[in-house]
Motif scaffolding. Structure first.
Motif, PDB file in Angstrom:
ATOM      1  N   ASP A 127       0.892  -0.860  -0.034  1.00 32.52           N
ATOM      2  CA  ASP A 127      -0.160   0.074  -0.024  1.00 32.52           C
ATOM      3  C   ASP A 127       0.775   1.151  -0.043  1.00 32.52           C
ATOM      4  OD1 ASP A 127       0.616   0.823   2.545  1.00 32.52           O
ATOM      5  OD2 ASP A 127      -0.707  -0.535   3.536  1.00 32.52           O
ATOM      6  N   THR A 128       0.303   2.432  -0.177  1.00 38.48           N
ATOM      7  CA  THR A 128       1.003   3.703  -0.146  1.00 38.48           C
ATOM      8  C   THR A 128       1.986   4.003   0.823  1.00 38.48           C
ATOM      9  OG1 THR A 128       0.958   5.945  -0.685  1.00 38.48           O
ATOM     10  CG2 THR A 128      -0.786   5.214   0.736  1.00 38.48           C
ATOM     11  N   VAL A 129       1.368   3.808   2.102  1.00 36.72           N
ATOM     12  CA  VAL A 129       2.551   3.845   3.324  1.00 36.72           C
ATOM     13  C   VAL A 129       3.646   2.822   3.381  1.00 36.72           C
ATOM     14  CG1 VAL A 129       2.596   3.610   5.755  1.00 36.72           C
ATOM     15  CG2 VAL A 129       0.724   4.790   4.659  1.00 36.72           C
ATOM     16  N   LEU A 130       3.263   1.520   3.076  1.00 37.45           N
ATOM     17  CA  LEU A 130       4.413   0.372   3.126  1.00 37.45           C
ATOM     18  C   LEU A 130       5.346   0.717   2.186  1.00 37.45           C
ATOM     19  CD1 LEU A 130       4.945  -2.214   4.729  1.00 37.45           C
ATOM     20  CD2 LEU A 130       3.410  -3.564   3.165  1.00 37.45           C
ATOM     21  N   ALA A 131       4.906   1.043   0.873  1.00 41.29           N
ATOM     22  CA  ALA A 131       5.988   1.185  -0.175  1.00 41.29           C
ATOM     23  C   ALA A 131       6.962   2.460   0.087  1.00 41.29           C
ATOM     24  CB  ALA A 131       5.199   1.643  -1.547  1.00 41.29           C
ATOM     25  N   ASN A 132       6.516   3.262   0.934  1.00 40.00           N
ATOM     26  CA  ASN A 132       7.473   4.319   1.448  1.00 40.00           C
ATOM     27  C   ASN A 132       8.329   3.596   2.201  1.00 40.00           C
ATOM     28  OD1 ASN A 132       5.993   6.390   0.002  1.00 40.00           O
ATOM     29  ND2 ASN A 132       6.547   7.950   1.464  1.00 40.00           N
TER      30      ASN A 132
END
Ligand SMILES: Nc1nc2c(ncn2[C@@H]2O[C@H](COP(=O)(O)OP(=O)(O)OP(=O)(O)O)[C@@H](O)[C@H]2O)c(=O)[nH]1
Ligand SMILES: [Zn+2]
Length: 218
Positions: A127-132
């Protein structure tokens, strides 16, 4: 976490940025004034689009928009940025008065190329947080410290802020920006961004969807 790094409020705006007086910017909603601010510490070229008399002391309808080249200019449906940018400008023009600050902090502060790297990880399931986090970044590295001196330079004393992000309200308030009201913004949910929007709601605290916060302004 969003950074709330403070600038020296005692210093004059000349110490913080070079200001470029406005040109006219005709849009499909009306003609804005386009101001530029070159930030000394980063060299970033931030923009302000203003409409009407914003210096009369009344709270100003405002949007603090973070750059998203893919959403703002390349029609990406992965996020809600383009729709929010359009909605904010349309709403300001309809009200006849307002300001949009366009801050050059692409990819929640990690930059365009790293955002593309994050999108590759998201294509593979993150997800967008995990990818960061997988790239070694915090979820949100944005720094809003230029906002207050930009608004001061434009003689805006308080704002009615269009955002679905309560942490943005907190960050600006901590920096000394007088936010009198938060107004939600239209989101344009689609099959490509629904997981992203759900993650923003669940992990980043954005307010929209089931709790009725979704904007009903057209
Ligand atoms: N790192 C990263 N940045 C993203 C991603 N999707 C959008 N962005 C960036 O996120 C920023 C916009 O933040 P959002 O979380 O969509 O919205 P917000 O500004 O916090 O809240 P609103 O005021 O409601 O728009 C822009 O700088 C985009 O480039 C992503 O998947 N990864
Ligand atoms: Zn975007």
């Amino acid at each position: 976490m969003q950074s709330t790094k403070n600038v020296d409020h005692a210093s004059s705006s000349d110490d913080i940025f070079d200001y470029v007086p406005p040109c006219k910017l005709p849009t499909k909603w009306g003609t804005f004034s386009l101001h530029a601010f070159v930030e000394h510490s980063t060299g970033k070229e931030h923009l302000a689009l203003t409409f009407g008399d914003i210096a009369n002391g009344d709270p100003v309808l405002a949007r603090v928009h973070s750059e998203c080249l893919t959403g703002d200019a390349l029609f990406s449906q992965r996020c809600d940025c383009g729709a929010q940018l359009e909605s904010a400008l349309e709403r300001i023009a309809a009200e006849g008065r307002g300001v949009l600050l366009y801050l050059r902090q692409e990819g929640r502060g990690i930059g365009l190329v790293n955002k593309i790297r994050a999108y590759v990880l998201q294509d593979a399931g993150a997800d967008t947080v995990l990818a960061n986090q997988q790239l070694g970044f915090e979820a949100d590295l944005r720094d809003y410290s230029i906002t207050r001196p930009m608004l001061q330079h434009l003689n805006v004393s308080s704002v009615r802020l269009m955002t679905n992000n309560p942490r943005k309200v907190d960050a600006l308030t901590t920096l000394g920006v007088n936010v009198t009201e938060r107004l939600s913004l239209r989101v344009n949910r689609n099959p490509f961004n629904e997981h992203y929007l759900d993650t923003k709601k669940d992990k980043l605290g954005h307010l929209f969807g089931a709790n009725g916060e979704q904007d009903d302004w057209v």
